[in-house]
Design an enzyme around this catalytic site. Structure first.
Site, PDB file in Angstrom:
ATOM      1  N   ARG A  63     118.351  76.409 -28.917  1.00  0.00           N
ATOM      2  CA  ARG A  63     118.005  74.982 -28.804  1.00  0.00           C
ATOM      3  C   ARG A  63     118.710  74.209 -29.915  1.00  0.00           C
ATOM      4  O   ARG A  63     119.197  73.113 -29.719  1.00  0.00           O
ATOM      5  CB  ARG A  63     116.487  74.763 -28.866  1.00  0.00           C
ATOM      6  CG  ARG A  63     116.113  73.296 -28.961  1.00  0.00           C
ATOM      7  CD  ARG A  63     114.656  72.950 -28.640  1.00  0.00           C
ATOM      8  NE  ARG A  63     113.691  73.926 -29.019  1.00  0.00           N
ATOM      9  CZ  ARG A  63     113.303  74.195 -30.287  1.00  0.00           C
ATOM     10  NH1 ARG A  63     113.807  73.517 -31.301  1.00  0.00           N
ATOM     11  NH2 ARG A  63     112.411  75.120 -30.523  1.00  0.00           N
ATOM     12  N   ASP A  65     127.382  52.819 -23.383  1.00  0.00           N
ATOM     13  CA  ASP A  65     127.461  53.852 -22.353  1.00  0.00           C
ATOM     14  C   ASP A  65     128.856  53.746 -21.734  1.00  0.00           C
ATOM     15  O   ASP A  65     129.170  52.786 -21.025  1.00  0.00           O
ATOM     16  CB  ASP A  65     126.347  53.600 -21.315  1.00  0.00           C
ATOM     17  CG  ASP A  65     126.311  54.687 -20.249  1.00  0.00           C
ATOM     18  OD1 ASP A  65     127.367  55.279 -19.949  1.00  0.00           O
ATOM     19  OD2 ASP A  65     125.217  54.922 -19.684  1.00  0.00           O
ATOM     20  N   TYR A 102     122.621  51.111 -14.984  1.00  0.00           N
ATOM     21  CA  TYR A 102     122.149  52.113 -14.021  1.00  0.00           C
ATOM     22  C   TYR A 102     120.621  51.986 -13.857  1.00  0.00           C
ATOM     23  O   TYR A 102     119.907  51.761 -14.845  1.00  0.00           O
ATOM     24  CB  TYR A 102     122.553  53.506 -14.527  1.00  0.00           C
ATOM     25  CG  TYR A 102     121.883  54.632 -13.790  1.00  0.00           C
ATOM     26  CD1 TYR A 102     121.972  54.744 -12.402  1.00  0.00           C
ATOM     27  CD2 TYR A 102     121.148  55.593 -14.472  1.00  0.00           C
ATOM     28  CE1 TYR A 102     121.347  55.773 -11.726  1.00  0.00           C
ATOM     29  CE2 TYR A 102     120.527  56.644 -13.795  1.00  0.00           C
ATOM     30  CZ  TYR A 102     120.629  56.716 -12.426  1.00  0.00           C
ATOM     31  OH  TYR A 102     120.001  57.737 -11.759  1.00  0.00           O
ATOM     32  N   LYS A 145     129.377  62.686 -14.602  1.00  0.00           N
ATOM     33  CA  LYS A 145     130.334  61.850 -13.859  1.00  0.00           C
ATOM     34  C   LYS A 145     131.775  62.285 -14.142  1.00  0.00           C
ATOM     35  O   LYS A 145     132.125  63.401 -13.848  1.00  0.00           O
ATOM     36  CB  LYS A 145     130.061  60.379 -14.185  1.00  0.00           C
ATOM     37  CG  LYS A 145     128.573  59.987 -14.108  1.00  0.00           C
ATOM     38  CD  LYS A 145     128.018  60.189 -12.724  1.00  0.00           C
ATOM     39  CE  LYS A 145     126.558  59.867 -12.498  1.00  0.00           C
ATOM     40  NZ  LYS A 145     125.583  60.036 -13.501  1.00  0.00           N
TER      41      LYS A 145
HETATM   42  O1  P1T Z   1     122.140  61.148 -14.109  1.00  0.00           O
HETATM   43  P1  P1T Z   1     122.275  61.320 -15.586  1.00  0.00           P
HETATM   44  O2  P1T Z   1     123.266  62.359 -15.989  1.00  0.00           O
HETATM   45  O3  P1T Z   1     120.966  61.462 -16.276  1.00  0.00           O
HETATM   46  O4  P1T Z   1     122.945  59.964 -16.139  1.00  0.00           O
HETATM   47  C1  P1T Z   1     122.324  58.740 -16.070  1.00  0.00           C
HETATM   48  C2  P1T Z   1     123.361  57.651 -16.106  1.00  0.00           C
HETATM   49  C3  P1T Z   1     123.671  57.055 -17.313  1.00  0.00           C
HETATM   50  N1  P1T Z   1     124.587  56.072 -17.415  1.00  0.00           N
HETATM   51  C4  P1T Z   1     125.261  55.639 -16.329  1.00  0.00           C
HETATM   52  C5  P1T Z   1     126.258  54.544 -16.461  1.00  0.00           C
HETATM   53  C6  P1T Z   1     125.020  56.218 -15.076  1.00  0.00           C
HETATM   54  O5  P1T Z   1     125.695  55.757 -14.015  1.00  0.00           O
HETATM   55  C7  P1T Z   1     124.038  57.255 -14.952  1.00  0.00           C
HETATM   56  C8  P1T Z   1     123.712  57.882 -13.653  1.00  0.00           C
HETATM   57  N2  P1T Z   1     124.176  57.188 -12.532  1.00  0.00           N
HETATM   58  C9  P1T Z   1     124.069  57.569 -11.229  1.00  0.00           C
HETATM   59  C10 P1T Z   1     123.477  58.700 -10.842  1.00  0.00           C
HETATM   60  C11 P1T Z   1     124.638  56.628 -10.239  1.00  0.00           C
HETATM   61  O6  P1T Z   1     124.833  56.986  -9.053  1.00  0.00           O
HETATM   62  O7  P1T Z   1     124.916  55.485 -10.613  1.00  0.00           O
END
Ligand code: P1T
Length: 384
Positions: A52, A176, A104, A201
């Site tokens: 961890r 972000d 998001y 992504k």
């Molecule tokens: O899904 P996760 O890995 O927890 O990430 C969240 C997140 C954070 N910041 C941005 C800009 C994002 O687009 C996302 C997640 N977005 C999607 C799943 C989507 O389809 O827009």
């Protein structure tokens, strides 16, 4: 010259990774272990006492991402939301956060429906309006959180200008950088204190891993974040770190093609009578095109467009597509399409969606790296 001081593509492939000291293995092994043998109580190799806290595969990925963002320190998490949560854990009841009004849906939910219950005041602001942003600061503002380009309206926010406002008031700026990727934009160089990624992504790029990351240049901030990372424990497993390390080796070539394809599709949609509005930071018609040109080297793989009909029309278009899949998420090599109002941003209150222009006819494209003629052909047959 070390990998850390070289150019982007070389860093993408080498930063944070040397042949494995035990065997010479070229690829960083998947250290699938929860714990490590200690020679004597409290005497362990480097900082490896428990996975961890630290794991060699994760450590290589953390160093690699830090290098790609021009930072000094990286921390990886089990998801992008897990990474955001680590930053929000730095706040105390009574603190205020300025949150970009278009983010998001899951980000909106974490700030407004989880942390608001812990006494954090969240103020939503259109950060493209610098005068309005300046007015939103109070003596209690500790953090400004933004995405650029934003999800899903692709607003482009001037990172350097917002950073100046934050520095003058002693607030942290977290950016972000998921949509832009470290290939196209480096927020730390523009004055941000922390960069966040959903590595699910473009960093992952193949839609097969959920992950997140935080990067900073500032050791004191890093220590605070690392303390929470270890205390909360939202860390990724070594297999996921291995997959992400494999992905960052090609991020520069993938993103290049995403940008090229998206530019061609954006121009095609702009000339199409079924689309009443096409939003892409690379188009001259984008309201912040000048800011995008200033802070990004290309314009990314995401396009948002408004169809002439309502939800039913958009639904028919999405259902008829054969190469684009209807799915949440983005940034993979394959093309995806979605309806923000009923998918990724369904958790955003309807009044806020209306204010931002997230209408029922809005569709969001994550343009992949297939042959662009096939993608355009697919859209044409679906519209036909
Ligand atoms: O899904 P996760 O890995 O927890 O990430 C969240 C997140 C954070 N910041 C941005 C800009 C994002 O687009 C996302 C997640 N977005 C999607 C799943 C989507 O389809 O827009």
């Amino acid at each position: 010259m070390s990998a850390e001081t070289s150019r982007f593509a070389t860093r993408a492939i080498h930063a944070g990774q040397q042949p494995d000291p035990a065997t010479g293995a070229i690829m960083t092994p998947i250290y699938q272990t929860a714990t490590y043998a200690q020679k004597s109580p409290g005497k362990f190799v480097e900082d490896f006492d428990y996975s961890r806290s630290s794991n060699p595969t994760r450590k290589a990925l953390e160093a690699n991402l830090a290098s790609l963002e021009g930072g000094k320190f990286g921390l990886c998490f089990g998801s992008g939301c897990g990474a955001m949560d680590c930053v929000l854990h730095q706040l105390s009841p009574g603190d205020e956060v300025i949150l970009c009004d278009d983010v998001y849906g899951g980000t909106n939910r974490l700030f407004n429906r989880v942390y608001d219950r812990h006494g954090i005041k969240v103020v939503l602001v259109d950060l493209t309006d610098l005068a309005g942003t300046e007015k939103a600061f109070t003596a209690k503002t500790r953090l400004v959180w933004l995405e650029t380009p934003t999800n899903p309206m692709l607003k482009v926010i001037d990172i350097a200008a917002i950073s100046r406002l934050c520095k003058a008031r002693g607030a942290w700026l977290a950016v972000d950088n998921t949509f832009a990727t470290p290939v196209l934009q480096n927020p730390l160089a523009l004055g941000a204190d922390i960069v966040c990624h959903s590595s699910t992504k473009y960093i992952g790029g193949h839609s097969d891993v959920v992950g997140g990351a935080l990067i900073t240049k500032d050791e004191a901030i890093h220590e605070k974040l690392k303390f929470v990372q270890n205390s909360v424990g939202a860390v990724p497993g070594p297999m996921d770190c291995f997959l992400l390390l494999r992905s960052t080796k090609t991020i520069h070539v993938r993103v290049e093609r995403h940008c090229e394809n998206a530019m061609k599709i954006a121009r095609h949609l702009e000339a199409h009578k079924r689309f009443t509005r096409v939003i892409y930071p690379g188009l001259e018609s984008h309201p912040q095109h000048a800011v995008a040109k200033k802070q990004m080297c290309k314009f990314g793989g995401m396009i948002t467009a408004e169809m002439d009909g309502g939800l039913e029309d958009a639904r028919r278009f999405l259902e008829r597509l054969k190469i684009f899949s209807i799915a949440e998420s983005l940034g993979g090599v394959e093309s995806l399409i979605e309806s923000p109002a009923i998918m990724t941003h369904a958790s955003v209150p309807p009044e806020q969606r209306a204010k931002l222009g997230i209408t029922d006819g809005l569709v969001r494209f994550s343009v992949g790296i297939e042959d662009v003629e096939d993608l355009i052909g697919d859209m044409e047959q679906a519209l036909g």
